[in-house]
Design an enzyme around this catalytic site. Structure first.
Site, short mmCIF file in Angstrom:
data_model
loop_
_atom_site.label_atom_id
_atom_site.label_comp_id
_atom_site.label_asym_id
_atom_site.label_seq_id
_atom_site.Cartn_x
_atom_site.Cartn_y
_atom_site.Cartn_z
N LEU A 101 -12.27 -91.36 12.88
CA LEU A 101 -11.42 -92.54 12.67
C LEU A 101 -11.85 -93.60 13.68
O LEU A 101 -12.31 -93.26 14.78
CB LEU A 101 -9.95 -92.19 12.89
CG LEU A 101 -9.29 -91.24 11.87
CD1 LEU A 101 -7.87 -90.90 12.30
CD2 LEU A 101 -9.27 -91.85 10.47
N ASP A 102 -11.64 -94.86 13.34
CA ASP A 102 -12.00 -95.95 14.25
C ASP A 102 -11.09 -95.93 15.49
O ASP A 102 -10.02 -95.33 15.48
CB ASP A 102 -11.86 -97.31 13.56
CG ASP A 102 -12.85 -97.47 12.42
OD1 ASP A 102 -13.87 -96.76 12.43
OD2 ASP A 102 -12.59 -98.29 11.52
N PHE A 103 -11.52 -96.67 16.50
CA PHE A 103 -10.86 -96.72 17.81
C PHE A 103 -9.33 -96.92 17.70
O PHE A 103 -8.55 -96.23 18.33
CB PHE A 103 -11.49 -97.87 18.61
CG PHE A 103 -11.08 -97.95 20.04
CD1 PHE A 103 -11.41 -96.93 20.93
CD2 PHE A 103 -10.39 -99.05 20.51
CE1 PHE A 103 -11.06 -97.02 22.27
CE2 PHE A 103 -10.03 -99.15 21.85
CZ PHE A 103 -10.36 -98.12 22.72
N LYS A 187 -11.67 -100.69 5.87
CA LYS A 187 -11.73 -102.09 6.33
C LYS A 187 -12.72 -102.89 5.50
O LYS A 187 -12.47 -104.07 5.19
CB LYS A 187 -12.12 -102.13 7.81
CG LYS A 187 -11.02 -101.60 8.71
CD LYS A 187 -11.44 -101.57 10.15
CE LYS A 187 -10.37 -100.87 10.98
NZ LYS A 187 -10.89 -100.36 12.22
#
Ligand code: URA
Length: 230
Positions: A101-103, A187
């Site tokens: 998962l992204d930050f 995104k």
């Protein structure tokens, strides 16, 4: 892998010797004598011939973590804390993340040392839905669902995303189900409409749902019945 192949892959045994070892009941997998050449040796199996250990075997481990924002989905990072830093477990070098998962993305993260289990979970071919709750800057229109269901062309990878299902929850919130996990996929899908994702939270991966009792940063071991679902 079949036990006959496992043994004949070792430089010291040829196929004839392997057949004999099995017939003579000198091979044990996880403590049980095996004479069937088709018996399975798994990544975590202990394999012995007579009193000699050929593969030590180790426990398979599976964890569910509620990823908080501001934390990197990596095993090591020079700057930021990683999801593995949140685990109070031994031998963390043995563990890997099944689906990054992204930050700032939050939610369900699965961590294991079982490579075939995590592949089944993340490979697009197995088509396990990954469910995300999304909040965006601009209004999400009905057109999005049609476009996502058709698939979007990602020029960098030269591929079209598999059909995704979008359910509108409000003017700027939705639930999205995707079966693959391309780089920044959600995104980029909303980016197609120049709509910035402000909040992204993974609720589910296939049959595994984020435990509502887990606070952000909290984790727990998966139960045997959960592990078997994948
Ligand atoms: N898609 C994204 O864009 N980010 C994530 O963290 C997960 C899916």
């Amino acid at each position: 892998m079949r036990v006959d192949r496992f043994l004949s892959n070792l430089p010291r045994f040829n196929r004839q010797q392997v057949r004999l070892l099995l017939v003579e009941r000198r091979v044990r997998i996880d403590g049980q004598i095996v004479n069937d050449p088709r018996a399975h040796v798994r990544e975590f199996s202990r394999v012995e011939v007579d009193d000699e250990v050929l593969q030590a075997g180790r426990p398979a481990r599976y964890f569910m973590l509620h990823k908080p924002p501001g934390c990197v989905s990596a095993t090591r990072d020079p700057q930021h804390r990683t999801v593995l830093d949140l685990l109070d477990e031994p031998d963390k070098d043995d563990l890997h993340i099944a689906g990054r998962l992204d930050f700032n993305t939050t939610g369900l993260m699965l961590i294991t040392n079982d490579g075939s289990w995590s592949r089944r979970l993340t490979q697009p071919q197995t088509k396990l839905p990954k469910i995300y709750y999304v909040e965006t800057e601009q209004t999400i229109t009905a057109e999005y669902a049609v476009t996502f269901a058709q698939g979007l062309y990602f020029a960098f990878e030269d591929l079209t995303t598999q059909p995704a299902e979008l359910t509108l929850l409000g003017p700027t919130s939705a639930r999205l189900s995707i079966v693959e996990g391309r780089y920044h996929q959600v995104k980029r899908m909303f980016g197609h409409f120049n709509n910035k994702v402000l909040r992204l939270h993974r609720e589910r991966m296939g049959p595994l749902v984020l435990d509502a009792h887990l606070e952000p940063g909290g984790y727990r071991a998966l139960g045997a019945e959960e592990i078997c679902l994948i």
